[in-house]
Design a protein around this motif. Structure first.
Motif, short mmCIF file in Angstrom:
data_model
loop_
_atom_site.label_atom_id
_atom_site.label_comp_id
_atom_site.label_asym_id
_atom_site.label_seq_id
_atom_site.Cartn_x
_atom_site.Cartn_y
_atom_site.Cartn_z
N THR A 84 52.46 41.07 27.44
CA THR A 84 53.44 40.86 26.98
C THR A 84 54.64 39.59 27.83
OG1 THR A 84 55.41 42.04 27.80
CG2 THR A 84 55.07 42.58 25.05
N ASP A 85 53.83 39.85 29.19
CA ASP A 85 55.13 38.73 29.75
C ASP A 85 53.97 38.67 31.22
OD1 ASP A 85 55.67 36.63 30.78
OD2 ASP A 85 57.76 37.57 30.67
N ALA A 86 53.37 38.45 32.24
CA ALA A 86 53.26 37.86 33.41
C ALA A 86 53.09 37.62 34.09
CB ALA A 86 51.43 37.69 33.05
N CYS A 87 53.15 37.60 35.93
CA CYS A 87 54.43 36.67 35.84
C CYS A 87 53.62 36.80 37.88
CB CYS A 87 55.36 36.57 36.66
SG CYS A 87 56.82 38.30 37.62
N SER A 88 54.06 35.72 38.38
CA SER A 88 52.87 36.37 39.83
C SER A 88 53.96 35.76 40.96
CB SER A 88 52.05 35.01 40.09
OG SER A 88 53.05 34.29 39.67
N ALA A 89 53.70 36.60 42.09
CA ALA A 89 54.44 35.98 43.60
C ALA A 89 52.82 36.39 44.98
CB ALA A 89 55.40 37.35 43.05
N GLY A 90 53.64 36.62 45.52
CA GLY A 90 53.00 36.09 46.62
C GLY A 90 52.80 35.27 46.97
N ALA A 119 53.05 46.53 26.78
CA ALA A 119 54.51 47.30 26.47
C ALA A 119 53.70 47.60 25.26
CB ALA A 119 55.27 45.78 25.52
N ASN A 120 54.09 48.62 24.27
CA ASN A 120 53.58 49.06 23.83
C ASN A 120 54.31 49.26 22.21
OD1 ASN A 120 53.00 51.63 21.49
ND2 ASN A 120 53.79 53.04 22.64
N LYS A 121 54.03 48.04 21.78
CA LYS A 121 53.91 47.01 19.87
C LYS A 121 54.16 48.27 19.11
CE LYS A 121 55.52 43.69 22.28
NZ LYS A 121 56.87 42.99 21.85
N GLY A 122 52.83 49.15 19.97
CA GLY A 122 52.66 50.52 18.15
C GLY A 122 53.45 51.24 17.75
N VAL A 123 53.12 52.21 17.43
CA VAL A 123 54.31 53.16 16.84
C VAL A 123 53.71 54.71 17.52
CG1 VAL A 123 54.98 52.33 14.55
CG2 VAL A 123 52.77 53.76 14.71
N VAL A 124 52.77 54.92 18.20
CA VAL A 124 52.17 55.66 18.52
C VAL A 124 52.49 55.93 19.84
CG1 VAL A 124 51.27 56.43 16.68
CG2 VAL A 124 49.70 55.65 18.18
N LEU A 125 52.43 57.45 20.66
CA LEU A 125 52.06 57.68 22.33
C LEU A 125 51.33 56.79 23.18
CD1 LEU A 125 53.84 58.30 25.05
CD2 LEU A 125 52.27 60.51 24.66
N VAL A 126 51.43 55.98 24.28
CA VAL A 126 50.03 55.00 24.21
C VAL A 126 50.02 55.85 26.34
CG1 VAL A 126 48.80 53.11 25.11
CG2 VAL A 126 50.00 52.90 22.94
N GLU A 186 56.12 48.88 30.72
CA GLU A 186 56.08 49.28 31.25
C GLU A 186 55.59 47.84 32.62
OE1 GLU A 186 54.80 52.50 34.28
OE2 GLU A 186 54.24 52.94 32.85
N LEU A 187 56.37 47.85 34.12
CA LEU A 187 55.56 46.78 34.48
C LEU A 187 54.00 47.25 35.40
CD1 LEU A 187 56.41 43.79 35.91
CD2 LEU A 187 57.78 45.06 37.03
N VAL A 188 53.40 46.79 35.86
CA VAL A 188 51.98 47.15 36.36
C VAL A 188 52.28 45.93 37.57
CG1 VAL A 188 49.99 47.53 36.63
CG2 VAL A 188 51.46 48.96 34.58
N GLN A 189 52.01 46.50 38.46
CA GLN A 189 51.95 45.29 40.10
C GLN A 189 50.28 45.58 39.57
OE1 GLN A 189 54.54 44.95 43.02
NE2 GLN A 189 52.95 45.40 44.96
N LEU A 190 49.23 44.02 40.04
CA LEU A 190 48.78 44.31 40.63
C LEU A 190 48.33 43.21 41.44
CD1 LEU A 190 48.16 44.54 37.44
CD2 LEU A 190 45.72 43.59 37.08
N PRO A 212 53.59 35.31 24.95
CA PRO A 212 54.86 36.50 24.72
C PRO A 212 54.55 37.12 26.06
CG PRO A 212 52.91 37.78 23.86
CD PRO A 212 52.12 35.41 23.99
N GLY A 213 56.09 37.59 25.59
CA GLY A 213 56.50 38.46 26.74
C GLY A 213 58.48 38.95 26.49
N SER A 214 58.33 40.26 27.48
CA SER A 214 59.73 40.19 27.98
C SER A 214 60.73 39.36 28.76
CB SER A 214 59.79 41.80 27.97
OG SER A 214 60.80 42.09 28.86
N MET A 215 61.71 39.24 28.15
CA MET A 215 63.04 38.97 29.41
C MET A 215 62.52 39.40 30.41
SD MET A 215 62.72 36.26 27.48
CE MET A 215 61.07 36.85 26.45
N GLU A 216 62.67 40.73 30.54
CA GLU A 216 63.23 41.72 31.76
C GLU A 216 62.09 41.71 33.04
OE1 GLU A 216 64.72 45.68 30.04
OE2 GLU A 216 66.25 44.32 28.57
N LEU A 217 61.20 41.42 32.57
CA LEU A 217 59.91 41.01 33.51
C LEU A 217 60.00 40.13 35.27
CD1 LEU A 217 56.96 42.19 34.84
CD2 LEU A 217 56.61 39.11 33.94
N THR A 218 60.68 41.28 36.02
CA THR A 218 60.66 41.06 37.88
C THR A 218 59.74 41.82 37.93
OG1 THR A 218 62.00 43.38 37.55
CG2 THR A 218 63.35 41.09 36.83
#
Length: 1768
Positions: A1014-1020, A1095-1102, A1156-1160, A1329-1335
């Motif tokens: 849903t969203d991506a941002c960069s740092a470093g 983001a889990n935009k579906g209806v079941v556990l991922v 959930e936020l994943v850091q690569l 597309p993105g969530s507004m809470e990506l930090t």
């Protein structure tokens, strides 16, 4: 087994002494006293006196012992009371190990308890010993609670516990226990110190937990109460009978769950089989094994050695059941009942078996010896065989010692399946024809007969030779009653034709009428009948005898003296009509002989013979059989026989004789024998003979004579009645009786042995006639429960054969009832005492009650006509036919979402509210809906599976049906379940299709676990990459598209993350490959961080996981690893070992709607390009191979990172006159600025090919890109044709590597593809597309939107968007400032406010305004918002001021230390100096200025580089002597927030033609305001922004909440007072009536008209009507009251003509651009103010409108106000 318990407990009132075995005396007085040690002195804690008396002193000794290794000294004080005293106190010294006895005297004065103490004192402290004198008391010691073992209901368990008398008196106690407990003994007397064991019995009646109180009463007169808890648990037992052997073939157990089949067992033997009784409960279960009750006359062939037993908990009991059959061919059935205690459980065991006996037969039924001469003998063989495996006792009833026929083994045992060859010897003594029919007796088998015959010739007598055909003719002639005539008479009659010969050669009387019945033929009679009914042993005979002898048996008795034995007269009678000759066989060794040996007897006459007995010794037994042959006198010579058919064989006469010569005082020989005799006769019907055999085996060494006194039991015939048995031989008897009725009759037969009354064996047998008796269950009534009309119900009904004979049964049902009622089996055989459960089927055909009757006919199994006819019984049957329906408890069941390929189960509850059971058949119809082709899904198999599609629901009950759903597609499934009632005519779905009724509907949706970015941002090091560019580098659009697709079967090879590979590079099962490009950065820079919002935009556990190659490899032993690695494997190993790429977290679970936020990250530790394949695995879903790649360049290397070698422009419609400007981005991944230049030779070539039309135009062919930022290259794509254009453009990098980029553009026909669709597609691709809470870590603020799209905008129009900046910190204030990247964007975009502060936890609205002008373009830019924590800014300012002050001070100060005195070396300056730092001079060695204190380190700008992780950090360790400098404070690093802004501008004409419906939404501002006003506006905004950044304003913003609350309260009070002040209200109203000056509108009419015409010329005609802000109403435009001058006197002096001119000027002013722009600005400011108030909570937009009621006014006042002018 449980011990025996008395039924009644002993009477509690009578006390008894317990037995000596349960009482033991305790030496309580000698028990060790409890001692304690006080500082090395061991002494008793308490000294007690028991059993004392008044007036007497009792002395006890207190022992003090030194247990310490040193000598102890102590003293003591006497007891404080006068009742205890000791010797005078004196010091005590105790050496180690020495004890001292201190006497203490107790002198009581009254009868009570005394207590005192004696105190001892040591240097360490004091201790005391208690002195206690107690009265005699009664005290029992027993446990407070007793836990009994778990017990089965109606069973008994027990336990014991000790009861100890710890008192001083004898204790009398009585127990009171509630049921079901019992204590034994209930009462008892215990002496002091004695102990007894008390038994507690627990016999529960109900399964429950017991916790009761048992009461113990102590004493006789004064009773004391003591209680004890009895705890126990009772459970119901559960026994199950299991047969260890296999069940019988063809057995029909039906109601009997267990059948023990013994099979066929040899007669007389015992077979044992085992049955296991399992106890499935946790308690021991007692049970009883009982045999079913039977009539009195019953030969019990089944037996069980156990009648009572206990089955251990969770164990088993093995029952041994024996089967000993006695009657050959009989099928035996019996029943055993296993009943638990209390008859809670009852299991029936059916035992069946049959008896088999020997099967002996003779290979031939006659032995022909032919003709031999007198004095000779001839031997023939006779084979006898036993085809059964049961040994057989056989005996030929012939005495070979006194007969012309003898056998070598006349009796013996024939083993199973063997053949014995017997030798038969023929030794005639007279020249006659011999014939003897000998019977072969077999124990447990009917007798067999064999004919021995032969002829003897002498020199003078030659009778006709007897042959086998003569015997056959003789038997036929005998049936025809012709054998009583001699051969000569028969021949004469045959000659006179009074007789004839049949076709077989036998004689017959001529028939009187030719068609008369056929002559009689000889039929072989039953062997048992022939054996008994021979006219000798009974009065009945099959054929009348020709010659008889009397007596046939005779006992001479005691023949002492030997010479005085009287001869026996023997009478022989000739019953024939011819003269016969009787010749007796001579036996020279026998003591018996007949005189005369040969004698002729006339027809129908008798002759007397004498039997002489001549014994030779005393005290002996004698027995013999005399043999004689009678024959017609005419057959003495063969010449006398004219016709062979008239030959008659001789008749054999036998006489059994016995005698003994025992003297009177001598005892006869003691017989040693074994007698095998049955207890009962085989069962038969009344008035029918029954037979059995008996075996007498001589096991001694002397012969045995026997005789049966038939006169004592005339109802039983025994044959033979007398005889003798040689040692080792046996005698077989046959017994026969004739029961007349069904009354049991007992037969007593005396068998005398060895002619001595004392050796008489009494044989008792029973017999009874068995009638036909059938027992019907329920007294002949069969009740069916209500049955559904048209369906069938089957019920078991038991019939039982209550006799010892098998019977055939046949059910007869009336023909009219045959369709309603049926039984299976309708016919069959019931074995003796067998119960058979039959299946009765009731099929009602209408809704009514039925009363039916059926008959069962029973008869004997034997086809013998002598058996009585059968009887019948009537069965009364009652039933009812009813109707019913089935319904589902839930008619609609939604299973929700199910993962495709996964199983989900649910249950359907079917309800039957009727009174009958319903058999149903279920069918399922499947409907698949969704985005699919109906033809593709029509052939899909059924995705719903029923646990069972048919079944039965009992009346007024429910049934649970398990349903399993497994969707195969990502579509919506609907299953309609229908039912039909099962009937005999409707047995499948096809036949019930018309009768199916809807039952319920089940819905489910097949889904895959869906994951999206849903969203991506960069740092470093990647913070300079724009969000849109980052979206492209990581192919996130394609990734989301792939994640939305259905997985292929190969992708589901491993549905969950699994280690499945043995290689370093695991195999790939997915065709989906994507690049994750981390960009480029110089070596040593901080890691590139990319935050992805999953983001889990579906209806079941991922469940998702990023699997590195090492995560997919199976761990193997080192010896199994491949030691040779490819370059690719080595490259991946280096990356994984150094952890250059990392993902955190690598796996997780997301619930629907969860994010959930994943850091690569990638670390730039090694120069070069790093590649690593990482598998993104979604459990039960997609798996996508991600190619992680990143570039690390050297420091100061110029490098442009190209994400792709291809760039696709936005599609442009052909014929577009003003194509938009498009942007191509270049990212500088190095650490230095990069200059680039595009080689446009190929672009020129494309232009030449397209008729010199510029298809591709590059507006910025060269430029410079700062490090870590993105450069923009502007292009214009203008196609001529609807096709794809492509051009290869080299991009040269100054000092770096160049690249060849292919630019592609697509031209389309606007007549085919609408511009709206194309524009929407272009703009949608730019929206992330993105969530507004990506930090990212350390982020202090967030934006409400990360990307805004303005869409399509016409030139000269203005559009605004609202974005909120949120402070996510809880206690810190932040400051922000907006930056726009390029000057062109600054002209297009405006942000208000550009800077400011945001309090903790609050937000501020920011308005983004776009106003396009100039040429159309497609723009996409990133607005950067720098966010600072205000506290860090203040700290930076303070540190900077201190640094500057110190810099000024150090510029004029220096320090001389003592260390530097005498040295001539110059102080080295720092190696590194910054340009903005002060130059420090070398401090001279001799300086007169010495300060009191040491200065701070020198000030110098010393930026610390960001060293990378890994081996580069080791350089810090090498710097052993760092130079201390005061580095200039660096400003805090801002937190960068990027806001992507996209849109596309059009010329007004193009926009109106392409988007006519959206044109009224925009206001076209005309640039009529002079530059001075615009510049002043811009400057004002800048001044306002600068004011916002003023430190005083910042300090005001940083005020505390208390201070802000005070200000709010004060201002609120002021505003409230103002609102309540009526004078202020009137002043406001007067102000509103004042004219509003608009000085900017003072222009001459000519200039206004000229400008109006110029504006109209630029706007198309179709749009000119939209330029006025207000439409006309009622033919006139609304006019606003405007004044051109504040001077009202000037307006009053105008005349009518000037008023008209003023109206024209007002109209002209409304058409001025300034007027429209002003109104637009006012509305915009108003809306912004409303939104700002709403965001701050001062205004609730969703609140209901407030209605203020006004006071009523008179109608006249309303009427007077009606004509008010509309212009006002």
């Amino acid at each position: 087994m449980l011990s025996q318990v008395q039924d009644k407990p002993p009477n509690s009132a009578s006390f008894q002494k317990p037995s000596s075995d349960c009482v033991r005396k305790l030496s309580a007085r000698k028990a060790k006293k409890k001692k304690a040690v006080f500082w090395g002195i061991e002494v008793a804690e308490t000294l007690r006196w028991h059993g004392w008396e008044l007036g007497k002193e009792m002395i006890k000794h207190l022992i003090l012992k030194n247990v310490h290794e040193k000598t102890q000294k102590l003293s003591y004080r006497c007891p404080s009371t006068q009742f205890f005293f000791t010797v005078f106190p004196q010091p005590i010294t105790l050496s180690p190990g020495i004890s001292l006895s201190l006497p203490i005297v107790f002198r009581p004065t009254e009868k009570r308890e005394y207590e005192d103490s004696i105190c001892f004192k040591k240097a360490e402290g004091e201790f005391s010993v208690t002195l206690h004198a107690t009265l005699p008391r009664i005290c029992l010691s027993f446990p407070a609670a007793v836990q009994l073992p778990t017990c089965a209901v109606h069973n008994v368990t027990e336990t014991t516990f000790p009861v100890r008398n710890v008192g001083d008196l004898a204790a009398v106690f009585t127990w009171e226990t509630p049921s079901p407990f019992n204590i034994i003994p209930g009462s008892c007397i215990l002496d002091p110190g004695a102990e007894c064991m008390v038994k507690v019995l627990f016999q529960p009646k109900v399964a429950m937990i017991y916790n009761v109180t048992a009461t113990c009463w102590l004493g006789v007169e004064e009773k004391k109460k003591r209680t004890m808890q009895l705890k126990a648990l009772s459970k119901y037992p559960y026994l199950q009978v299991r047969v260890m052997e296999e069940k019988c073939e063809g057995a029909r157990p039906r109601k009997f769950q267990d059948v023990l089949c013994f099979g066929s067992v040899p007669v007389g033997t015992t077979v044992e089989k085992c049955v296991e009784i399992f106890n499935l409960s946790v308690v021991d279960a007692s049970c009883r094994i009982e045999r079913a009750k039977h009539p009195l006359l019953r030969d019990h062939v089944f037996s069980c050695d156990v009648s009572k037993a206990v089955v251990p908990a969770n164990g088993k009991l093995v029952l041994h059941i024996q089967f000993q059959p006695q009657t050959v061919g009989k099928h035996s059935t019996d029943y055993f009942t296993i009943t638990s205690a209390g008859r809670l459980l009852q299991a029936d065991l059916k035992v069946v078996g049959s008896c088999k006996g020997p099967l002996v037969f003779l290979h031939k039924n006659s032995v022909d010896f032919g003709c031999i001469n007198l004095g000779e003998s001839l031997m023939q063989t006779l084979k006898i065989s036993n085809s059964s495996d049961v040994p057989a006792y056989y005996q030929f009833d012939i005495d070979g010692r006194g007969s012309v026929f003898s056998l070598d083994r006349p009796c013996g045992v024939l083993e199973g399946t063997t053949t014995l060859v017997l030798k038969v010897t023929f030794g005639p003594t007279h020249p006659i024809s011999y014939h003897r029919r000998v019977v072969c007796l077999v124990h447990h088998q009917e007798p067999m007969f064999v004919d021995f015959f032969g002829t003897c010739h002498s020199d003078t007598a030659k009778p006709a030779i007897l042959q086998a055909k003569h015997l056959s003719w003789y038997r036929t002639n005998m049936v025809r009653e012709l054998t009583f005539y001699p051969p000569d008479i028969l021949y004469a009659m045959l000659k006179d034709e009074k007789l004839q010969m049949d076709e077989k050669g036998a004689l017959m009387l001529p028939p009187k009428i030719p068609q008369d019945k056929r002559p009689k033929e000889y039929c072989e009679a039953n062997s048992m009948t022939e054996y008994f009914y021979n006219g000798v042993s009974s009065d009945l005979a099959l054929f009348p005898p020709h010659v008889s002898v009397s007596p046939m048996e005779y006992d001479f008795g005691c023949c002492v003296p030997l010479h005085k034995v009287e001869p026996l007269p023997l009478c022989v009678t000739n019953h024939t009509k011819g003269k016969i000759t009787v010749a007796w066989t001579l036996n020279h060794g026998s003591a018996f002989r007949v005189s005369p040996e040969i004698w002729d007897i006339p027809p129908l006459k008798s002759s007397a013979f004498r039997v002489l007995f001549q014994p030779t010794q005393l005290n002996s037994l004698y027995a013999a059989e005399l043999e004689g042959f009678a024959f017609y006198k005419v057959q003495t010579h063969y010449n006398n026989i004219e016709e062979h058919a008239t030959i008659c064989p001789s008749w054999c006469l036998t006489v059994r004789l016995r005698a003994h010569t025992y003297e009177a005082e001598r005892e006869h020989f003691l017989p040693q024998y074994v007698l095998d005799v049955p207890k009962t006769f085989p069962p038969v019907a009344p008035d029918i003979d029954t037979y059995c055999s008996m075996l007498l085996l001589n096991t001694g060494t002397t012969p045995i004579t026997f005789s049966v006194n038939q006169a004592a039991c005339p109802s039983v015939l025994v044959k033979p009645c007398s005889g003798h048995i040689t040692p080792g031989d046996h005698q077989i008897f046959f017994l026969s009786t004739h029961p007349l009725n069904t009354v049991s009759q007992q037969h007593v037969l005396p068998l005398q042995l060895n002619s001595w009354p004392g050796y008489t064996k009494v044989i008792t047998l029973q017999s009874r006639g068995e009638s036909l008796l059938l027992l019907l269950e329920g007294d002949g009534n069969l009740y069916f429960k209500p049955v559904y009309v048209g369906s069938s119900y089957t019920q078991l009904y038991t019939i039982k054969n209550c006799t010892r004979l098998p019977m055939n049964f046949t059910w007869k049902i009336h023909q009219s009832d045959s369709k309603i009622l049926s039984v299976s089996p309708a016919t069959g055989i019931l074995q003796p005492y067998e119960a058979m459960a039959q299946e009765w089927t009731f099929t009602p055909d209408k809704e009514t009650k039925y009363l039916l009757h059926a008959k069962v006919f029973v008869r004997r199994k034997s086809p013998d006509p002598m058996f009585p006819k059968g009887v019948h019984y009537v069965l009364r049957i009652v039933g009812e036919g009813v109707l019913g329906i089935i319904r589902a408890q839930k008619e609609h069941l939604d299973l929700g979402n199910i993962i495709v390929g996964d199983l989900q189960s649910c249950s359907i509850v079917l309800l039957n509210d009727g009174t009958c059971s319903l058999k149903y058949i279920l069918s399922v119809e499947q409907l698949i809906t969704g985005p699919c082709d109906p033809e593709d899904v029509h052939s899909d198999p059924l995705a719903l599976e029923l646990e069972h599609s048919r079944g039965t629901i009992p009346a007024r009950s429910k049934a649970l049906i398990r349903v399993t759903v497994k969707p195969a597609r990502r579509l919506h499934y609907t299953w309609s379940i229908k039912y039909a009632i099962y009937t005999p005519t409707a047995t499948d779905l096809a036949s019930t299709e018309e009768e199916q009724q809807p039952l319920c509907c089940i819905e489910a949706t097949g889904v895959y676990p869906t994951l999206c970015i849903t969203d991506a941002c960069s740092a470093g090091s990647a913070r300079g990459i724009s969000k849109l560019h980052l979206w492209r580098l990581f192919s996130l659009d394609a990734l989301n598209e792939y994640l939305e697709q259905d997985p292929t079967p190969s992708q589901l090879t491993y549905r969950v993350p699994t280690r499945h590979s043995t290689c370093l590079i695991p195999p790939v099962y997915t065709p989906l490959l994507l690049d994750f490009n981390f960009g480029a950065a110089p070596i040593g820079s901080e890691p590139a961080l990319v935050m992805l919002q999953l983001a889990n935009k579906g209806v079941v556990l991922v469940e998702w996981a990023f699997l590195f190659p090492s995560d997919q490899k199976i761990d193997m032993e080192h010896w199994a690893e491949d030691v040779e690695f490819s370059p690719q494997e080595l490259h991946q190993m280096r990356i994984q070992d150094n952890q250059l790429f990392s993902v955190s977290p690598k796996s997780g679970k997301l619930l629907p709607g969860q994010e959930e936020l994943v850091q690569l990250s990638h670390r730039h530790d090694f120069i070069g390009t790093d590649h690593l394949p990482v598998l993104l695995k979604v459990s039960y879903g997609q798996e996508i191979l991600l190619n992680f790649s990143s570039v690390t360049v050297e420091q100061n290397q110029q490098y442009i990172h190209f994400a792709s070698t291809t760039h696709l422009f936005t599609p442009i419609a052909i014929g577009t006159s003003n194509p938009p400007t498009q942007i191509y981005e270049l990212y500088n991944g190095g650490s230095v600025p990069v200059k680039f230049e595009l080689q446009l030779d190929n672009v020129v070539s494309i232009k030449e090919e397209n008729f010199r039309h510029s298809v591709f135009v590059c507006l910025t062919p060269r430029g410079e890109i700062p490090p870590g930022t993105t450069g923009l290259v502007e292009w214009i794509f203008s196609p001529l044709e609807a096709r794809t254009y492509s051009v290869d453009v080299p991009i040269y990098i100054l000092g770096g590597e160049s690249a060849l980029i292919t630019f592609q553009g697509v031209g389309y026909d606007p007549n085919i593809v609408e511009e709206t669709a194309t524009s929407r597609e272009v703009l949608s691709r730019s929206v992330c597309p993105g969530s507004m809470e990506l930090t990212v870590p350390g982020q202090a603020a967030t934006l409400s939107h990360h990307r805004i799209c303005f869409g399509n905008i016409p030139n000269c129009a203005k559009a605004s968007r609202l974005v909120f900046l949120n402070n996510i910190l809880e206690s810190k204030t932040i400051a922000f400032i907006w930056w726009i990247s390029t000057c062109k964007d600054k002209r297009v975009l405006q942000i208000a406010p550009e800077s400011g502060v945001v309090q903790a936890g609050e937000s501020i609205p920011c308005f983004i305004t776009v106003q396009c002008s100039g040429s159309p373009s497609i723009w996409s830019t990133d607005l950067v918002c720098e966010v600072y924590i205000q506290e860090s800014l203040f700290q930076y300012e303070r540190e900077l001021q201190e640094w500057e002050k110190e810099k000024e001070r150090q510029a004029v100060e220096f320090t001389i230390t003592e260390k530097d005195l005498g040295t001539k070396k110059k102080q080295k300056s720092p190696a590194r100096r910054s340009s903005d730092s002060a130059e420090t001079e070398n401090i001279p060695e001799s300086s007169a200025m010495i300060r009191k204190y040491k200065t701070l380190p020198p000030i110098k700008n010393h930026p610390t580089p960001n060293l990378p992780a890994g081996h580069l950090q080791r350089r810090l360790l090498m710097d052993k002597e760092p130079t201390w400098v005061w580095v200039k404070p660096q400003p805090p690093k801002p937190i960068l927030l990027q806001l992507g802004v996209t849109g596309r501008s059009y010329y007004v004409e193009d926009f109106f033609s392409n988007f006519p419906s959206e044109f009224p939404k925009y206001f076209l501002s005309r640039p009529s305001i002079d530059l001075g006003l615009e510049s002043s506006y811009v400057d004002e905004s800048r001044v306002r922004d600068r004011m916002d950044m003023d430190p005083r304003r910042l300090s005001l913003a940083a005020a505390s909440k208390q201070e802000m609350q005070i200000v709010t309260d004060i201002l609120g009070g002021v505003i409230r007072d103002v609102l309540e002040d009526t004078q202020f209200h009137e002043a406001v109203k007067r102000c509103l009536d004042d004219p509003i000056p608009y000085f900017s509108q003072f222009q001459c009419a000519e200039s206004a008209e000229l400008q109006d015409r110029r504006q109209r010329s630029t706007v198309p005609s179709g749009v000119s009507a939209l330029t006025d802000l207000y439409p006309e109403k009622g033919g006139e435009r609304k006019e606003m009251r405007q004044e051109t001058s504040p001077n009202t006197d000037l307006l009053e002096s105008w005349d009518i003509s000037s008023y008209e001119q003023l109206r024209e000027k007002k109209k002209m002013l409304r058409r001025q651009p300034a007027f429209g722009n002003l109104v637009d600005e006012v509305l915009e400011d108003t809306l912004q103010n409303i939104l700002m108030e709403a965001s701050s909570g001062e205004l609730v937009l969703t609140a209901r409108a407030r209605v203020t009621p006004l006071p009523r006014r008179h109608s006249q006042s309303v009427t007077s106000r009606a004509p008010a002018p509309s212009g006002s």
